[in-house]
Motif scaffolding. Structure first.
Motif, PDB file in Angstrom:
ATOM      1  N   ILE A 146       0.735  -1.173   0.025  1.00 23.99           N
ATOM      2  CA  ILE A 146      -0.085  -0.143  -0.026  1.00 23.99           C
ATOM      3  C   ILE A 146       0.851   1.338   0.093  1.00 23.99           C
ATOM      4  CG2 ILE A 146      -1.573   1.346   1.382  1.00 23.99           C
ATOM      5  CD1 ILE A 146      -2.796  -1.223   2.012  1.00 23.99           C
ATOM      6  N   GLN A 147       1.833   1.287   0.767  1.00 21.91           N
ATOM      7  CA  GLN A 147       2.862   2.506   0.739  1.00 21.91           C
ATOM      8  C   GLN A 147       3.456   2.662  -0.656  1.00 21.91           C
ATOM      9  OE1 GLN A 147       3.067   4.501   3.102  1.00 21.91           O
ATOM     10  NE2 GLN A 147       4.498   5.777   2.016  1.00 21.91           N
ATOM     11  N   GLY A 148       3.885   1.530  -1.159  1.00 21.41           N
ATOM     12  CA  GLY A 148       4.605   1.613  -2.479  1.00 21.41           C
ATOM     13  C   GLY A 148       3.457   2.058  -3.517  1.00 21.41           C
ATOM     14  N   LEU A 149       2.151   1.842  -3.486  1.00 22.25           N
ATOM     15  CA  LEU A 149       1.340   2.278  -4.273  1.00 22.25           C
ATOM     16  C   LEU A 149       1.043   3.707  -4.068  1.00 22.25           C
ATOM     17  CD1 LEU A 149      -1.182   1.784  -6.430  1.00 22.25           C
ATOM     18  CD2 LEU A 149      -2.581   1.592  -4.231  1.00 22.25           C
ATOM     19  N   LEU A 150       1.008   4.233  -2.659  1.00 21.15           N
ATOM     20  CA  LEU A 150       0.718   5.986  -2.498  1.00 21.15           C
ATOM     21  C   LEU A 150       1.857   6.436  -3.060  1.00 21.15           C
ATOM     22  CD1 LEU A 150      -0.259   5.553   1.101  1.00 21.15           C
ATOM     23  CD2 LEU A 150      -1.632   6.009  -0.869  1.00 21.15           C
ATOM     24  N   GLU A 151       3.056   6.103  -3.191  1.00 21.38           N
ATOM     25  CA  GLU A 151       4.333   6.668  -3.549  1.00 21.38           C
ATOM     26  C   GLU A 151       4.250   6.643  -5.066  1.00 21.38           C
ATOM     27  OE1 GLU A 151       7.673   4.489  -1.941  1.00 21.38           O
ATOM     28  OE2 GLU A 151       7.261   5.147   0.055  1.00 21.38           O
ATOM     29  N   ALA A 152       3.788   5.414  -5.602  1.00 20.75           N
ATOM     30  CA  ALA A 152       3.696   5.583  -7.305  1.00 20.75           C
ATOM     31  C   ALA A 152       2.537   6.541  -7.655  1.00 20.75           C
ATOM     32  CB  ALA A 152       3.341   4.047  -7.522  1.00 20.75           C
ATOM     33  N   ARG A 153       1.542   6.560  -6.820  1.00 21.37           N
ATOM     34  CA  ARG A 153       0.596   7.562  -7.171  1.00 21.37           C
ATOM     35  C   ARG A 153       0.713   8.960  -7.034  1.00 21.37           C
ATOM     36  NH1 ARG A 153      -5.125   5.307  -5.188  1.00 21.37           N
ATOM     37  NH2 ARG A 153      -6.081   6.940  -6.348  1.00 21.37           N
ATOM     38  N   GLU A 154       1.820   9.307  -6.040  1.00 19.66           N
ATOM     39  CA  GLU A 154       2.281  10.544  -5.858  1.00 19.66           C
ATOM     40  C   GLU A 154       3.374  10.969  -6.823  1.00 19.66           C
ATOM     41  OE1 GLU A 154       4.936  12.964  -2.358  1.00 19.66           O
ATOM     42  OE2 GLU A 154       4.288  11.045  -2.247  1.00 19.66           O
ATOM     43  N   ARG A 155       3.980   9.952  -7.382  1.00 23.32           N
ATOM     44  CA  ARG A 155       4.710  10.377  -8.563  1.00 23.32           C
ATOM     45  C   ARG A 155       3.977  10.460  -9.745  1.00 23.32           C
ATOM     46  NH1 ARG A 155       7.688   6.079  -6.204  1.00 23.32           N
ATOM     47  NH2 ARG A 155       6.983   4.561  -7.771  1.00 23.32           N
ATOM     48  N   GLU A 156       2.877   9.896  -9.927  1.00 22.53           N
ATOM     49  CA  GLU A 156       2.128  10.169 -11.330  1.00 22.53           C
ATOM     50  C   GLU A 156       1.352  11.528 -11.038  1.00 22.53           C
ATOM     51  OE1 GLU A 156      -1.889   8.108 -13.247  1.00 22.53           O
ATOM     52  OE2 GLU A 156      -1.135   7.149 -11.487  1.00 22.53           O
ATOM     53  N   GLY A 157       0.884  11.581  -9.766  1.00 20.46           N
ATOM     54  CA  GLY A 157       0.228  13.109  -9.473  1.00 20.46           C
ATOM     55  C   GLY A 157       1.265  14.076  -9.830  1.00 20.46           C
ATOM     56  N   GLU A 158       2.442  14.075  -9.560  1.00 21.18           N
ATOM     57  CA  GLU A 158       3.684  15.234  -9.858  1.00 21.18           C
ATOM     58  C   GLU A 158       3.530  15.263 -11.508  1.00 21.18           C
ATOM     59  OE1 GLU A 158       7.000  13.751  -7.915  1.00 21.18           O
ATOM     60  OE2 GLU A 158       6.467  14.555  -6.202  1.00 21.18           O
ATOM     61  N   LYS A 159       3.548  14.310 -12.040  1.00 17.61           N
ATOM     62  CA  LYS A 159       3.357  14.427 -13.465  1.00 17.61           C
ATOM     63  C   LYS A 159       2.184  14.831 -14.167  1.00 17.61           C
ATOM     64  CE  LYS A 159       6.595  10.384 -14.164  1.00 17.61           C
ATOM     65  NZ  LYS A 159       6.708   8.912 -14.843  1.00 17.61           N
ATOM     66  N   LEU A 160       1.102  14.632 -13.580  1.00 14.81           N
ATOM     67  CA  LEU A 160      -0.098  15.046 -13.931  1.00 14.81           C
ATOM     68  C   LEU A 160      -0.195  16.643 -13.722  1.00 14.81           C
ATOM     69  CD1 LEU A 160      -2.729  12.702 -12.977  1.00 14.81           C
ATOM     70  CD2 LEU A 160      -2.265  13.109 -14.922  1.00 14.81           C
ATOM     71  N   VAL A 161       0.141  17.019 -12.530  1.00 20.90           N
ATOM     72  CA  VAL A 161       0.386  18.514 -12.134  1.00 20.90           C
ATOM     73  C   VAL A 161       0.961  19.237 -13.387  1.00 20.90           C
ATOM     74  CG1 VAL A 161       1.251  20.253 -10.555  1.00 20.90           C
ATOM     75  CG2 VAL A 161      -0.133  18.431  -9.883  1.00 20.90           C
ATOM     76  N   ALA A 162       2.324  18.737 -13.619  1.00 21.08           N
ATOM     77  CA  ALA A 162       3.020  19.400 -14.815  1.00 21.08           C
ATOM     78  C   ALA A 162       2.348  19.625 -16.123  1.00 21.08           C
ATOM     79  CB  ALA A 162       4.306  18.638 -14.910  1.00 21.08           C
ATOM     80  N   ILE A 163       1.659  18.286 -16.444  1.00 15.78           N
ATOM     81  CA  ILE A 163       0.706  18.595 -17.790  1.00 15.78           C
ATOM     82  C   ILE A 163      -0.272  19.492 -17.684  1.00 15.78           C
ATOM     83  CG2 ILE A 163      -0.846  17.022 -19.198  1.00 15.78           C
ATOM     84  CD1 ILE A 163       0.919  14.970 -18.514  1.00 15.78           C
ATOM     85  N   LEU A 164      -0.895  19.593 -16.204  1.00 16.78           N
ATOM     86  CA  LEU A 164      -2.123  20.422 -16.245  1.00 16.78           C
ATOM     87  C   LEU A 164      -1.584  21.939 -16.382  1.00 16.78           C
ATOM     88  CD1 LEU A 164      -4.249  18.587 -13.327  1.00 16.78           C
ATOM     89  CD2 LEU A 164      -4.936  18.985 -15.892  1.00 16.78           C
ATOM     90  N   LEU A 165      -0.470  22.304 -15.561  1.00 19.10           N
ATOM     91  CA  LEU A 165       0.068  23.679 -15.576  1.00 19.10           C
ATOM     92  C   LEU A 165       0.342  24.003 -17.045  1.00 19.10           C
ATOM     93  CD1 LEU A 165       2.280  23.538 -12.232  1.00 19.10           C
ATOM     94  CD2 LEU A 165       0.039  24.739 -12.722  1.00 19.10           C
ATOM     95  N   GLU A 166       0.809  23.004 -17.926  1.00 20.57           N
ATOM     96  CA  GLU A 166       1.120  23.322 -19.134  1.00 20.57           C
ATOM     97  C   GLU A 166      -0.140  23.780 -20.148  1.00 20.57           C
ATOM     98  OE1 GLU A 166       3.126  21.003 -23.091  1.00 20.57           O
ATOM     99  OE2 GLU A 166       3.348  20.014 -21.145  1.00 20.57           O
ATOM    100  N   ARG A 167      -1.115  23.020 -19.520  1.00 22.61           N
ATOM    101  CA  ARG A 167      -2.452  23.393 -20.565  1.00 22.61           C
ATOM    102  C   ARG A 167      -2.993  24.756 -20.085  1.00 22.61           C
ATOM    103  NH1 ARG A 167      -2.782  21.752 -24.865  1.00 22.61           N
ATOM    104  NH2 ARG A 167      -0.356  21.884 -24.807  1.00 22.61           N
ATOM    105  N   ILE A 168      -2.811  24.988 -18.891  1.00 25.67           N
ATOM    106  CA  ILE A 168      -3.360  26.139 -18.286  1.00 25.67           C
ATOM    107  C   ILE A 168      -2.463  27.419 -18.878  1.00 25.67           C
ATOM    108  CG2 ILE A 168      -3.136  27.765 -16.014  1.00 25.67           C
ATOM    109  CD1 ILE A 168      -3.872  25.038 -14.597  1.00 25.67           C
ATOM    110  N   GLN A 169      -1.021  27.125 -18.996  1.00 28.13           N
ATOM    111  CA  GLN A 169      -0.218  28.061 -19.610  1.00 28.13           C
ATOM    112  C   GLN A 169      -0.758  28.327 -20.951  1.00 28.13           C
ATOM    113  OE1 GLN A 169       1.815  30.268 -18.176  1.00 28.13           O
ATOM    114  NE2 GLN A 169       2.340  31.381 -20.083  1.00 28.13           N
ATOM    115  N   HIS A 170      -0.994  27.515 -21.876  1.00 29.93           N
ATOM    116  CA  HIS A 170      -1.661  27.331 -23.158  1.00 29.93           C
ATOM    117  C   HIS A 170      -2.921  28.140 -23.234  1.00 29.93           C
ATOM    118  CE1 HIS A 170      -2.052  26.510 -27.258  1.00 29.93           C
ATOM    119  NE2 HIS A 170      -3.017  25.844 -27.130  1.00 29.93           N
ATOM    120  N   LEU A 171      -3.741  28.478 -22.256  1.00 33.98           N
ATOM    121  CA  LEU A 171      -4.974  28.733 -22.464  1.00 33.98           C
ATOM    122  C   LEU A 171      -4.676  30.074 -21.960  1.00 33.98           C
ATOM    123  CD1 LEU A 171      -7.354  26.281 -20.537  1.00 33.98           C
ATOM    124  CD2 LEU A 171      -7.789  27.254 -22.892  1.00 33.98           C
ATOM    125  N   ARG A 172      -3.751  30.451 -21.141  1.00 31.28           N
ATOM    126  CA  ARG A 172      -3.254  31.814 -20.726  1.00 31.28           C
ATOM    127  C   ARG A 172      -2.942  32.452 -22.065  1.00 31.28           C
ATOM    128  NH1 ARG A 172      -0.431  30.640 -14.957  1.00 31.28           N
ATOM    129  NH2 ARG A 172      -2.137  30.772 -13.676  1.00 31.28           N
TER     130      ARG A 172
END
Length: 305
Positions: A146-172
């Protein structure tokens, strides 16, 4: 979010055999736990495990619900005991103990059948209580998994945030590109409106029956109202405000999926309004690009808790 994690644990016999303790025929037993997670609006848990560990399901369910909020999660437990593929060498102490147990059962249940050779070998193979020894290793492996899954999801979340911020910048950038166009577009459309107004007066002959001053005042009022209808400055301002709020939530973190869903809907509404009010091809093209970017945001936001 999606995610995958695995962990294993091993059980080893402790202590040394005494006169009343038979040697363990299974020196080691290992437990492996796998957890797979895919996107989902609610938390849906599934378990696959040997029957002798089925009693751990409530404890495992409690562990998972304490750490996860959304997603379809499947937990698998596999066990491997040393000697599973080989027949054991029964020890005299084991057979004596098994014989006494059989006599005790048959003294209370005279009609009970005697043990077969296969049943006796299976009992000796497992040491009589091997399944109990795997409960704690299984829970230990599950916690690590479970701890390994949480760490994997956290890493995935960081990548998602980077993608979302890139899309936000494009909309701006799209909003910044649209804003300088507005005064010229409004003025150009006003001029076209006044030209068509004059053409309509000439065609209908209204200019001969209505004073020119009244016609001019009415034309200016209509042109001003038309300019207000095609002005999208407010839509751009609201779109920027929504983008700022999304960026703030992404930096804050936590359970923000539902709030992001709502803000994405608002972004889509503003982009649609911009397209419907666009009085020039340039704004229409920007509106289309905005809708594409917002839809990309929506797809990624579905992966966030």
């Amino acid at each position: 979010m999606t995610g995958y994690a695995s962990a294993s644990s091993q059980s080893k016999p402790t202590g040394s055999p005494s006169d009343n303790q038979a040697p363990q025929t299974t020196a080691n037993a290992s437990v492996s736990v796998e957890i797979r997670s895919v996107n989902g609006r609610f938390l849906d848990l599934g378990f696959r495990m040997p029957e002798d560990l089925r009693g751990l399901e409530p404890a495992l369910r409690e562990l998972l619900t304490a750490k996860l909020k959304r997603g379809k999660v499947e937990l698998r437990i596999n066990t491997q005991r040393e000697g599973d593929s080989n027949w054991p060498q029964p020890q005299p102490d084991q057979l004596n103990k098994l014989s006494r147990l059989q006599d005790t059962v048959q003294s209370w249940l005279p009609k009970a059948q005697a043990l077969s050779v296969h049943e006796a070998l299976q009992w000796c193979k497992g040491g009589g209580n091997a399944s109990e020894k795997l409960d704690e290793p299984a829970m230990e492996a599950a916690r690590a998994c479970i701890q390994g899954l949480l760490e994997a999801r956290e890493r995935e979340g960081e990548k998602l945030v980077a993608i979302l911020l890139e899309r936000i910048q494009h909309l701006r950038q799209l909003a910044d590109a649209a804003e300088p166009m507005l005064p010229a577009i409004v003025q150009r459309q006003q001029q076209r409106f006044l030209e068509r107004w004059q053409e309509a007066l000439v065609t209908t002959g209204a200019g001969q029956t209505i004073p020119e001053e009244n016609l001019r005042e009415r034309a200016l009022n209509e042109a001003a109202a038309y300019a207000i209808r095609i002005d999208v400055a407010e839509e751009l301002a609201r779109l920027r405000a929504h983008l700022e709020e999304i960026a703030r939530l992404l930096k804050k973190g936590g359970e923000i999926g539902k709030r992001l869903d709502f803000l994405i809907q608002e972004l889509h509404r503003e982009a649609n309004t911009l397209g419907s009010k666009a009085a020039a091809l340039e704004l229409t093209n920007i509106s289309v690009e905005m809708k594409v970017a917002v839809e990309q945001l929506r797809e990624q936001v579905q992966n966030i808790e």
